[in-house]
Design a protein around this motif. Structure first.
Motif, PDB file in Angstrom:
ATOM      1  N   THR B 838     -33.251  17.766   0.100  1.00  0.00           N
ATOM      2  CA  THR B 838     -32.117  17.137  -0.583  1.00  0.00           C
ATOM      3  C   THR B 838     -32.129  17.603  -2.028  1.00  0.00           C
ATOM      4  O   THR B 838     -33.148  17.524  -2.708  1.00  0.00           O
ATOM      5  N   SER B 839     -30.993  18.070  -2.450  1.00  0.00           N
ATOM      6  CA  SER B 839     -30.864  18.518  -3.829  1.00  0.00           C
ATOM      7  C   SER B 839     -30.087  17.448  -4.600  1.00  0.00           C
ATOM      8  O   SER B 839     -28.942  17.154  -4.277  1.00  0.00           O
ATOM      9  N   LEU B 840     -30.746  16.850  -5.580  1.00  0.00           N
ATOM     10  CA  LEU B 840     -30.075  15.851  -6.421  1.00  0.00           C
ATOM     11  C   LEU B 840     -29.684  16.545  -7.714  1.00  0.00           C
ATOM     12  O   LEU B 840     -30.548  17.087  -8.415  1.00  0.00           O
ATOM     13  N   GLU B 841     -28.393  16.524  -8.014  1.00  0.00           N
ATOM     14  CA  GLU B 841     -27.943  17.279  -9.184  1.00  0.00           C
ATOM     15  C   GLU B 841     -27.088  16.401 -10.088  1.00  0.00           C
ATOM     16  O   GLU B 841     -26.430  15.470  -9.621  1.00  0.00           O
ATOM     17  N   PRO B 842     -27.121  16.718 -11.396  1.00  0.00           N
ATOM     18  CA  PRO B 842     -26.288  15.918 -12.310  1.00  0.00           C
ATOM     19  C   PRO B 842     -24.811  16.088 -11.972  1.00  0.00           C
ATOM     20  O   PRO B 842     -24.372  17.197 -11.668  1.00  0.00           O
ATOM     21  N   GLY B 843     -24.057  15.032 -12.023  1.00  0.00           N
ATOM     22  CA  GLY B 843     -22.626  15.097 -11.703  1.00  0.00           C
ATOM     23  C   GLY B 843     -22.122  13.728 -11.312  1.00  0.00           C
ATOM     24  O   GLY B 843     -22.888  12.764 -11.280  1.00  0.00           O
ATOM     25  N   ASP B 844     -20.860  13.670 -11.016  1.00  0.00           N
ATOM     26  CA  ASP B 844     -20.280  12.387 -10.599  1.00  0.00           C
ATOM     27  C   ASP B 844     -20.512  12.170  -9.126  1.00  0.00           C
ATOM     28  O   ASP B 844     -20.553  13.124  -8.354  1.00  0.00           O
ATOM     29  N   LEU B 845     -20.619  10.908  -8.746  1.00  0.00           N
ATOM     30  CA  LEU B 845     -20.853  10.554  -7.347  1.00  0.00           C
ATOM     31  C   LEU B 845     -19.751  11.091  -6.440  1.00  0.00           C
ATOM     32  O   LEU B 845     -18.593  11.077  -6.803  1.00  0.00           O
TER      33      LEU B 845
END
Lengths: 123, 845
Positions: B838-845
């Motif tokens: 799983t890649s968690l990246e900065p950004g809006d949901l």
């Protein structure tokens, strides 16, 4: 068939409002547009309502649905197959209700027009 | 009728017939609306927002998720065993990701854990939890949780540990809350919330400190002092034989001081403050609160046993230390533990975390490993004082001081200088001094040791640890050590027994704590190993009062572990795994059975001959297929009852004992609905060994043992007339669903072991399958931490529909440990070890 397609397409679209009850509108719209009377309208709306749920299933990981329904069924004390059936039945039932209301409206509107015409002839 | 119209002539009104169809439509809608109003059925079956959407939660696959709270990309690799490896470029993102991932797998558990700690269970489960919430609030835990967090925030600018804690806790909370937002926007809120028609509440660090309080309660909170006081009122000085200060059998103390008893300490223990009838009635009232207001959820066994062994390099096959950890807690599905590796600059820790707290509790990093066990004695860190009160004041050294009032969770609470008032009658208040109510930051301490690099740092970090009272075993490549850092009170004034109720008027008071240099500890002991498995850490000559042997665990399990290590001069990690996972030797049997055989030898009674035949060839292993194990167990239990219950009966105390403390049974209370006193197990084995049951029985041990053995055989043959009464028929493990859903409970599953074996089960069974045991079995190989092994009975997911719900249970039962894959970067993990990424990246949901 047209009534059926209207219900399926508008039913899927209305399901995406995340509120279930608006699918009633699919039945109403189909009845108003097609104007084929109660039998055709209700049958096509009910079947269309049932079918409208299927695309949503296809958007989910199908292999996991059974496990989830089994879990919920175990908690609720209801067989998972019955729970699954209820999803289809409720959606079909709501569309069917819409069809009944819509067909009544068509009929009432038609009677009113007829009445108006008759009034005009007599006058 | 034409064209389907009911009435072809619109001028003729046929209203009843015409409205039938739309009325039917409205009726159907009304039925569905009513069904949706009075049951959750319609909302949970809604195809786009209901439970169908939860199928996304349990599907396994790679994904990218954009989260507004991240400052950089976080890679989360789930290895093929289900363990999460979280890689972040900074620690704030790391703890944020942990909160998100843990909530994704365990949100229901996290939230229930927080509510339980805060005494707010009614929020989720209704008024049936009123008594629990009231009691939990009264203990002071919710107030202390708030104070703990306030202290962290207020000191963050001047204390580096508090600053680190504040950042970690805030990030973790944000991660949990971001998952709540995510699940709501994706209609995948956990099923429990959907069924209850509730919205998850947002997490805050105060709840994490409530979890800290909850764990302190599970491990260091109890009514030992009340029980002692009530017992003393029944038995007088006989209590000192019933619950002796020092064990007559224990020889191994990891912290030393095995010499002659320190007379000052012994005198103090034998100087119990005399109580009047008001005091006793208050003691009974509070004891009943402890007995009858426990939580249903996370109701850990009250006799949690744990193992910790650390072996020096000169006794291992690799030449480097091996550390073994086995904390015993109550079992549940989902389990209490969540297994992770967390990597960020300056941190590469692997181990298990609790729901709601971001620190690895037991684990290792590239340099060190550690594990925890509960300490013996010290009155469970809970001391009681009978303090005079007068209206809104309490009396201390002859002066009046105002009570401090708290209003929390809808309950009113009064505190004196000693702690919360638990019960009051006229001018006497029962005040509880519980070590868990000292404002402290154990989560911060754990966060620090997660990145410690050596013993010196580790020991220094632990100096701020107050509670629960724990033994911390330590190993790196050159050092093995153990330390029991905690706030152990020292008492000034009149030296009454702290293990009973003390005077609360200022005569005796807690003046401080045992200095850190004097708490039990050892570094690189000459015998080359350390065992700290709930036995008393320090011997009788220790100069500080350190409790009595009444607590939850006798020392037999620890002594068995010591014997094993003495008899194995060189061990490998596989030896330790086998020892922990599948060795079922009962040390109390090992030292008792030879004497029992002497007592029953020569009898012409058929039952005794049968028992002799089985026991004389037995290897003291409580294996599931052993007949002798059953004979030993039930002989011991009948002997226990014939000795102690007969004693209570003869002294007309049985009923009183039962109504206040609860009827005891052997092996820590192994019979259903009984209580356990480790002291009585020590008393009984000592009686078997010495052949003297006095002062509890005037009968000879030979007579008592023969009677008990006959009763045991009679019982076993009545249960299994074919003679197949193997131990597995009586013993095994159950893993109950945390939320009481029996459909998702696993077990019972037969397994070897008993109260005294390394794979012990905390004083339950037989025919009452244990729901507790070694909750996380871990063996760390310090020659190469990548070659470490571990298992916990459960699975990473709380969702019963998930394949990861209980997938570790069978391995745990079989004693099969899984590799603890330790990789410092995601790219170094071989593809065949990966389940998903799983890649968690900065950004809006």
């Amino acid at each position: 068939m047209i009534s059926f397609l209207i219900v399926v397409i508008s039913g899927v679209a209305l399901l995406f409002t995340n509120i279930w009850y608006p699918v009633i509108v699919a039945g109403i719209v189909a009845a108003l547009v097609v104007r084929k009377g109660y039998v055709i309208s209700t049958v096509s709306s009910f079947v269309g309502g049932v079918v409208a749920v299927l695309p949503l299933f296809l958007m989910l990981p199908v292999g996991s649905i059974g496990a989830i329904m089994k879990e919920v069924g175990a908690i609720a004390g209801i067989p998972p197959t019955l729970l699954l059936s209820l999803i289809f039945l409720i959606n079909g039932g709501l569309c069917l209700s819409g069809a009944l209301i819509g067909t009544f409206a068509v009929k009432a509107f038609g009677r009113r027009e007829q009445s108006d015409r008759n009034s005009g002839i007599k006058g | 009728m034409e064209n389907g119209y009911i009435n072809d002539n619109p001028l003729i009104p046929v209203k009843k017939r015409e409205i039938a169809a739309p009325a039917l439509g409205v009726l159907i809608i009304a039925i569905i609306i009513i069904m949706g109003s009075f049951t959750p059925l319609v909302s949970i079956l809604n195809p786009t927002t209901g439970v169908l959407q939860n199928s996304r939660n349990i599907s396994i696959g790679n994904e990218s998720i954009y989260l507004p709270g991240l400052t950089g990309k976080v890679v989360v690799v789930q290895d093929k065993y289900g363990v999460y490896h979280i890689y972040a470029s900074n620690t704030n993102d790391l703890y944020y990701a942990l909160g998100f991932i843990q909530a994704e797998n365990r949100l229901e558990e996290i939230e229930v854990f927080g509510l339980e700690g805060m005494g707010q269970m009614q929020k989720l489960f209704g008024s049936s939890y009123y008594n629990y919430d009231r009691f939990q609030t009264m203990t002071g835990a919710p107030i202390t949780a708030q104070k703990d967090w306030e202290s962290v925030v207020n000191n963050a600018s001047i204390n580096s540990t508090d600053l680190m804690t504040e950042n970690a806790m805030q990030s973790y909370s944000n991660g949990v809350n971001e998952y709540i937002n995510y699940s709501e926007s994706h209609n995948s809120v956990p099923i429990l919330f959907k069924l209850l028609g509730l919205k998850p509440f947002y997490w805050s660090p105060v709840y994490s400190y409530a979890v800290q309080e909850l764990m302190t309660q599970q491990l260091e909170f109890g009514p030992d002092s009340l029980q002692f006081a009530i017992l003393y009122s029944m038995m007088g000085n006989m209590t000192y034989s019933w619950l002796p200060t020092f064990s007559p059998l224990q020889t191994y103390y990891y912290g030393g001081y095995s010499g002659k008893a320190n007379q000052t300490v012994l005198n103090m223990s034998h100087n119990t403050f005399p109580l009047n009838t008001t005091d006793i009635s208050l003691a009974v009232e509070v004891l009943h609160q402890f007995r009858y207001d426990p939580p249903t959820y996370f109701n850990f066994s009250t006799s949690d046993h744990s193992n910790e062994i650390v072996v020096a390099g000169n006794r291992t096959s690799t030449g480097y230390p091996i550390l073994m950890g086995g904390p015993v807690l109550g079992f549940s599905l989902p389990a209490i533990w969540f297994q992770v590796q967390m990597v960020a600059p300056g941190l590469d820790v692997y181990g298990v975390v609790l729901p709601g707290a971001p620190a690895v509790i037991i684990g290792f990093n590239r340099n060190i490993s550690w594990t925890l066990t509960d300490t013996q004695a010290i009155s469970s860190g809970t001391f009681f004082f009978a303090q005079p009160v007068n209206g809104n004041s309490y009396i201390w050294n002859g002066s009046s001081y105002p009570l401090v009032h708290y209003s929390i969770n809808g309950f009113q609470e009064n505190w004196t200088n000693l702690g919360p008032i638990m019960a009051q009658e006229s001018n006497t208040a029962f005040v509880m001094y519980w070590v868990g109510n000292k404002v402290s930051n154990e989560i911060g301490t754990l966060l620090k040791i997660n990145s410690a690099g050596n013993w010196s740092e580790f020991r220094s970090d632990l100096s701020t640890w107050y509670a629960p009272y724990q033994n911390f075993a330590f190993a790196n490549r050159t050092t093995i050590a153990d330390i029991s850092p905690s706030y152990y009170p020292i008492f000034s004034g009149d030296a009454y027994n702290p293990d009973s109720i003390m005077p609360g008027n200022g005569e005796e008071y807690i003046s401080g704590a045992i200095p850190y240099d004097m708490v039990p500890q050892v570094v690189n002991p000459s015998q080359g190993f350390i065992v700290s498995s709930n036995q008393r850490q320090v011997g009788p000559s220790y100069p500080y009062w350190f409790g009595i042997t009444a607590s939850f665990s006798d020392e037999f399990r620890a002594q068995m572990e010591v014997d094993y290590l003495l008899n194995h001069s060189r061990v490998s990690e596989n030896d330790i795994v086998s020892f922990q996972g599948t060795n079922y030797t009962d040390y109390s049997a090992q030292i008792s059975v030879p004497h029992i055989l002497d007592y029953i030898q020569g009898s012409d009674n058929v039952s005794l001959e049968r028992a002799y035949s089985l026991l004389s060839t037995w290897d003291y292993n409580m294996t599931a297929n052993s007949l002798a194990a059953s004979v030993w167990f039930f002989t011991y239990m009948y002997l226990f009852n014939d000795t102690f219950l007969s004693f209570l009966n003869q002294h007309d105390l049985l009923q009183e004992y039962n109504s206040t403390i609860g009827i005891p049974s052997g092996m820590g209370g192994s019979y259903p609905n009984t209580t356990g006193e480790a002291s009585l197990d020590i008393d009984l084995v000592n009686a078997i060994v010495t052949g003297n049951a006095s002062p509890f029985s005037n009968l000879s041990m030979k007579s008592l043992v023969r009677e008990a053995t006959g009763q045991a055989i009679s019982f076993l043959e009545s249960k299994y007339p074919n003679g197949n009464y193997t131990w597995g028929k009586f013993y095994g493990f159950t893993f109950p669903n945390l939320f009481g859903l029996s459909e998702f409970t696993v077990g019972p599953i037969a397994k070897g072991g008993d109260f005294n074996t390394p794979n012990d089960a905390s004083g339950v069974g037989p025919l009452n399958y244990p729901t507790g045991g070694q909750s996380w079995e871990m063996v760390v190989n310090m020659s190469n931490v990548s070659r470490s092994y571990g298992i916990y009975p459960g699975g990473q997911s709380e969702d019963p529909a998930s394949p990861l719900y209980s997938n570790y249970v069978n391995d745990w039962i079989n004693g099969t440990y899984l590799p603890l894959l330790f990789y410092l970067s995601p790219s170094s993990i071989p593809a065949n070890q990966v389940m998903d990424v799983t890649s968690l990246e900065p950004g809006d949901l």
